[in-house]
Design a protein around this motif. Structure first.
Motif, PDB file in Angstrom:
ATOM      1  N   ASP A 125       0.833  -1.201   0.000  1.00 46.40           N
ATOM      2  CA  ASP A 125       0.000   0.000   0.000  1.00 46.40           C
ATOM      3  C   ASP A 125       0.869   1.253   0.000  1.00 46.40           C
ATOM      4  O   ASP A 125       0.569   2.241  -0.677  1.00 46.40           O
ATOM      5  CB  ASP A 125      -0.904  -0.011   1.229  1.00 46.40           C
ATOM      6  CG  ASP A 125      -1.956   1.084   1.181  1.00 46.40           C
ATOM      7  OD1 ASP A 125      -2.416   1.415   0.069  1.00 46.40           O
ATOM      8  OD2 ASP A 125      -2.312   1.625   2.243  1.00 46.40           O
ATOM      9  N   LEU A 126       1.974   1.195   0.743  1.00 50.07           N
ATOM     10  CA  LEU A 126       2.908   2.320   0.787  1.00 50.07           C
ATOM     11  C   LEU A 126       3.504   2.579  -0.595  1.00 50.07           C
ATOM     12  O   LEU A 126       3.618   3.729  -1.034  1.00 50.07           O
ATOM     13  CB  LEU A 126       4.015   2.033   1.802  1.00 50.07           C
ATOM     14  CG  LEU A 126       5.108   3.078   1.986  1.00 50.07           C
ATOM     15  CD1 LEU A 126       4.530   4.383   2.519  1.00 50.07           C
ATOM     16  CD2 LEU A 126       6.190   2.560   2.929  1.00 50.07           C
ATOM     17  N   VAL A 127       3.874   1.513  -1.287  1.00 51.39           N
ATOM     18  CA  VAL A 127       4.460   1.648  -2.620  1.00 51.39           C
ATOM     19  C   VAL A 127       3.432   2.172  -3.614  1.00 51.39           C
ATOM     20  O   VAL A 127       3.717   3.056  -4.437  1.00 51.39           O
ATOM     21  CB  VAL A 127       5.024   0.295  -3.096  1.00 51.39           C
ATOM     22  CG1 VAL A 127       5.466   0.380  -4.553  1.00 51.39           C
ATOM     23  CG2 VAL A 127       6.189  -0.137  -2.212  1.00 51.39           C
ATOM     24  N   GLN A 128       2.219   1.654  -3.533  1.00 53.73           N
ATOM     25  CA  GLN A 128       1.179   2.029  -4.489  1.00 53.73           C
ATOM     26  C   GLN A 128       0.732   3.473  -4.311  1.00 53.73           C
ATOM     27  O   GLN A 128       0.591   4.217  -5.291  1.00 53.73           O
ATOM     28  CB  GLN A 128      -0.020   1.084  -4.343  1.00 53.73           C
ATOM     29  CG  GLN A 128      -1.160   1.401  -5.309  1.00 53.73           C
ATOM     30  CD  GLN A 128      -2.327   0.447  -5.146  1.00 53.73           C
ATOM     31  OE1 GLN A 128      -2.362  -0.368  -4.233  1.00 53.73           O
ATOM     32  NE2 GLN A 128      -3.303   0.546  -6.029  1.00 53.73           N
ATOM     33  N   ARG A 129       0.523   3.896  -3.066  1.00 52.58           N
ATOM     34  CA  ARG A 129      -0.042   5.221  -2.815  1.00 52.58           C
ATOM     35  C   ARG A 129       1.020   6.304  -2.671  1.00 52.58           C
ATOM     36  O   ARG A 129       0.740   7.481  -2.863  1.00 52.58           O
ATOM     37  CB  ARG A 129      -0.902   5.172  -1.557  1.00 52.58           C
ATOM     38  CG  ARG A 129      -2.102   4.245  -1.660  1.00 52.58           C
ATOM     39  CD  ARG A 129      -2.869   4.215  -0.355  1.00 52.58           C
ATOM     40  NE  ARG A 129      -3.265   5.573   0.019  1.00 52.58           N
ATOM     41  CZ  ARG A 129      -3.498   5.945   1.274  1.00 52.58           C
ATOM     42  NH1 ARG A 129      -3.343   5.089   2.253  1.00 52.58           N
ATOM     43  NH2 ARG A 129      -3.863   7.181   1.539  1.00 52.58           N
ATOM     44  N   GLY A 130       2.225   5.910  -2.265  1.00 48.46           N
ATOM     45  CA  GLY A 130       3.289   6.885  -2.061  1.00 48.46           C
ATOM     46  C   GLY A 130       3.394   7.303  -0.611  1.00 48.46           C
ATOM     47  O   GLY A 130       2.397   7.337   0.124  1.00 48.46           O
ATOM     48  N   ALA A 131       4.626   7.625  -0.187  1.00 46.65           N
ATOM     49  CA  ALA A 131       4.884   7.935   1.214  1.00 46.65           C
ATOM     50  C   ALA A 131       4.120   9.160   1.693  1.00 46.65           C
ATOM     51  O   ALA A 131       3.592   9.180   2.810  1.00 46.65           O
ATOM     52  CB  ALA A 131       6.387   8.132   1.430  1.00 46.65           C
ATOM     53  N   ARG A 132       4.034  10.199   0.879  1.00 48.30           N
ATOM     54  CA  ARG A 132       3.366  11.424   1.300  1.00 48.30           C
ATOM     55  C   ARG A 132       1.885  11.192   1.581  1.00 48.30           C
ATOM     56  O   ARG A 132       1.341  11.647   2.590  1.00 48.30           O
ATOM     57  CB  ARG A 132       3.544  12.510   0.244  1.00 48.30           C
ATOM     58  CG  ARG A 132       4.960  13.044   0.111  1.00 48.30           C
ATOM     59  CD  ARG A 132       5.017  14.137  -0.943  1.00 48.30           C
ATOM     60  NE  ARG A 132       6.370  14.638  -1.113  1.00 48.30           N
ATOM     61  CZ  ARG A 132       7.276  14.114  -1.900  1.00 48.30           C
ATOM     62  NH1 ARG A 132       6.993  13.006  -2.573  1.00 48.30           N
ATOM     63  NH2 ARG A 132       8.476  14.647  -2.003  1.00 48.30           N
ATOM     64  N   ALA A 133       1.227  10.478   0.667  1.00 46.10           N
ATOM     65  CA  ALA A 133      -0.197  10.210   0.837  1.00 46.10           C
ATOM     66  C   ALA A 133      -0.447   9.354   2.068  1.00 46.10           C
ATOM     67  O   ALA A 133      -1.385   9.597   2.838  1.00 46.10           O
ATOM     68  CB  ALA A 133      -0.753   9.524  -0.415  1.00 46.10           C
ATOM     69  N   VAL A 134       0.400   8.353   2.273  1.00 42.57           N
ATOM     70  CA  VAL A 134       0.246   7.482   3.439  1.00 42.57           C
ATOM     71  C   VAL A 134       0.489   8.268   4.728  1.00 42.57           C
ATOM     72  O   VAL A 134      -0.215   8.091   5.728  1.00 42.57           O
ATOM     73  CB  VAL A 134       1.213   6.282   3.346  1.00 42.57           C
ATOM     74  CG1 VAL A 134       1.241   5.504   4.657  1.00 42.57           C
ATOM     75  CG2 VAL A 134       0.800   5.358   2.205  1.00 42.57           C
ATOM     76  N   ALA A 135       1.480   9.165   4.720  1.00 45.66           N
ATOM     77  CA  ALA A 135       1.770   9.982   5.900  1.00 45.66           C
ATOM     78  C   ALA A 135       0.591  10.871   6.254  1.00 45.66           C
ATOM     79  O   ALA A 135       0.200  10.991   7.426  1.00 45.66           O
ATOM     80  CB  ALA A 135       3.019  10.827   5.659  1.00 45.66           C
ATOM     81  N   GLU A 136      -0.021  11.502   5.264  1.00 42.54           N
ATOM     82  CA  GLU A 136      -1.176  12.360   5.506  1.00 42.54           C
ATOM     83  C   GLU A 136      -2.340  11.558   6.076  1.00 42.54           C
ATOM     84  O   GLU A 136      -3.003  11.970   7.030  1.00 42.54           O
ATOM     85  CB  GLU A 136      -1.590  13.045   4.205  1.00 42.54           C
ATOM     86  CG  GLU A 136      -0.595  14.074   3.706  1.00 42.54           C
ATOM     87  CD  GLU A 136      -1.013  14.648   2.365  1.00 42.54           C
ATOM     88  OE1 GLU A 136      -2.125  14.330   1.886  1.00 42.54           O
ATOM     89  OE2 GLU A 136      -0.226  15.412   1.781  1.00 42.54           O
ATOM     90  N   ASP A 137      -2.588  10.390   5.472  1.00 40.66           N
ATOM     91  CA  ASP A 137      -3.690   9.555   5.918  1.00 40.66           C
ATOM     92  C   ASP A 137      -3.451   9.034   7.331  1.00 40.66           C
ATOM     93  O   ASP A 137      -4.373   9.012   8.161  1.00 40.66           O
ATOM     94  CB  ASP A 137      -3.870   8.380   4.955  1.00 40.66           C
ATOM     95  CG  ASP A 137      -5.010   7.464   5.373  1.00 40.66           C
ATOM     96  OD1 ASP A 137      -6.163   7.925   5.388  1.00 40.66           O
ATOM     97  OD2 ASP A 137      -4.739   6.286   5.713  1.00 40.66           O
ATOM     98  N   LEU A 138      -2.215   8.645   7.631  1.00 40.43           N
ATOM     99  CA  LEU A 138      -1.916   8.105   8.955  1.00 40.43           C
ATOM    100  C   LEU A 138      -2.067   9.179  10.023  1.00 40.43           C
ATOM    101  O   LEU A 138      -2.585   8.917  11.112  1.00 40.43           O
ATOM    102  CB  LEU A 138      -0.504   7.522   8.984  1.00 40.43           C
ATOM    103  CG  LEU A 138      -0.075   6.887  10.312  1.00 40.43           C
ATOM    104  CD1 LEU A 138      -1.041   5.785  10.712  1.00 40.43           C
ATOM    105  CD2 LEU A 138       1.352   6.330  10.212  1.00 40.43           C
ATOM    106  N   ARG A 139      -1.638  10.392   9.738  1.00 46.69           N
ATOM    107  CA  ARG A 139      -1.807  11.478  10.702  1.00 46.69           C
ATOM    108  C   ARG A 139      -3.290  11.714  10.998  1.00 46.69           C
ATOM    109  O   ARG A 139      -3.687  11.936  12.140  1.00 46.69           O
ATOM    110  CB  ARG A 139      -1.160  12.752  10.171  1.00 46.69           C
ATOM    111  CG  ARG A 139      -1.238  13.934  11.149  1.00 46.69           C
ATOM    112  CD  ARG A 139      -0.385  15.082  10.654  1.00 46.69           C
ATOM    113  NE  ARG A 139      -0.486  16.222  11.536  1.00 46.69           N
ATOM    114  CZ  ARG A 139      -1.025  17.395  11.183  1.00 46.69           C
ATOM    115  NH1 ARG A 139      -1.513  17.544   9.968  1.00 46.69           N
ATOM    116  NH2 ARG A 139      -1.066  18.392  12.033  1.00 46.69           N
TER     117      ARG A 139
END
Length: 244
Positions: free
Chosen positions: A206-220
């Motif tokens: 999921d991290l690879v598919q969505r990208g680190a920035r998007a995952v970081a925003e969603d996780l926050r």
């Protein structure tokens, strides 16, 4: 009492690691670190309540545990929950502190060099390789430093970069109540109960598919929702400039 115990036990732990040259992390280092964290919590009058699927805390695998950071208690909580193969992220500058720096090196802590962008990126690459090759579970706060409120501050990208390089899943760990038990502006802990919730892991795919920035925003945002606070969507700066 807690700090007196810590002073004495830390010296003993340092000498134990120096005498064994850090060769027995699972037999000596990690049990001593866990004992220190759990004893510090007990002396401080803090009880932990674990919620969610905590199976990740009992088995060894390459993972990146993220946690929100709002209290000095977080240090005791993270070490008390050390997994097999568990370690933490510290600044490389700690190596220059006598005894403590030597023990950090021998304990196998993950060292991040923040002196400049190139060094930061290189140290994250190295950390990611260690996570993969040694099956490490690394505990890191994406905020980078303690916050002054329940709302998580903007996430830096180091945790996500390590997960990318290592191929590890991200396991979000919510620490709820630590700031109320020991607030940032106090030098003492008043005691109480702190809840630790493990949220649904974020698969590496999921991290690879969505990208680190998007995952970081969603996780926050997930942290904010779980803690019952509102926070505007994070806008992490460029990955390279905020790598650590």
């Amino acid at each position: 009492m807690a700090w007196s115990f810590s002073a004495v036990f830390t010296v003993a732990m340092v000498f134990a690691m120096l005498l064994t040259a850090g060769k027995f992390p699972e037999q000596i280092t990690r049990p001593m670190v866990r004992f220190w964290g759990r004893t510090m919590l007990k002396i401080s009058g803090v009880k932990l309540e674990l919620e969610g699927d905590c199976s990740a805390l009992s088995r060894r695998a390459p993972r990146v545990f993220t946690f929100n950071h709002a209290s000095t208690l977080d240090l005791f909580i993270v070490t008390a929950l050390y997994t097999p193969g568990g370690t933490a992220v510290v600044k490389r500058e700690i190596l220059y502190i006598p005894f403590m720096g030597w023990s950090a090196y021998l304990a196998g802590l993950v060292l991040l060099d923040r002196r400049n962008r190139e060094r930061a990126i290189a140290s994250l690459e190295k950390a990611g390789q260690r996570i993969r090759d040694e099956d490490l579970s690394v505990f890191i706060s994406p905020e980078g430093t303690r916050t002054s409120s329940r709302a998580p501050s903007k996430f830096k990208m180091g945790a996500f970069r390590m997960a990318e390089v290592s191929g590890a899943d991200i396991v979000p760990m919510v620490i709820d109540g630590a700031a109320e038990v020991w607030s940032r502006d106090k030098i003492y802990c008043k005691g109480g109960t702190v809840k630790v919730r493990l949220l649904e892991p974020i698969p590496h795919a999921d991290l690879v598919q969505r990208g680190a920035r998007a995952v970081a925003e969603d996780l926050r945002s997930r942290y904010a929702r779980d803690l019952g606070v509102e926070v505007p969507a994070a806008k992490p700066r460029d990955l390279e400039t905020e790598a650590a």
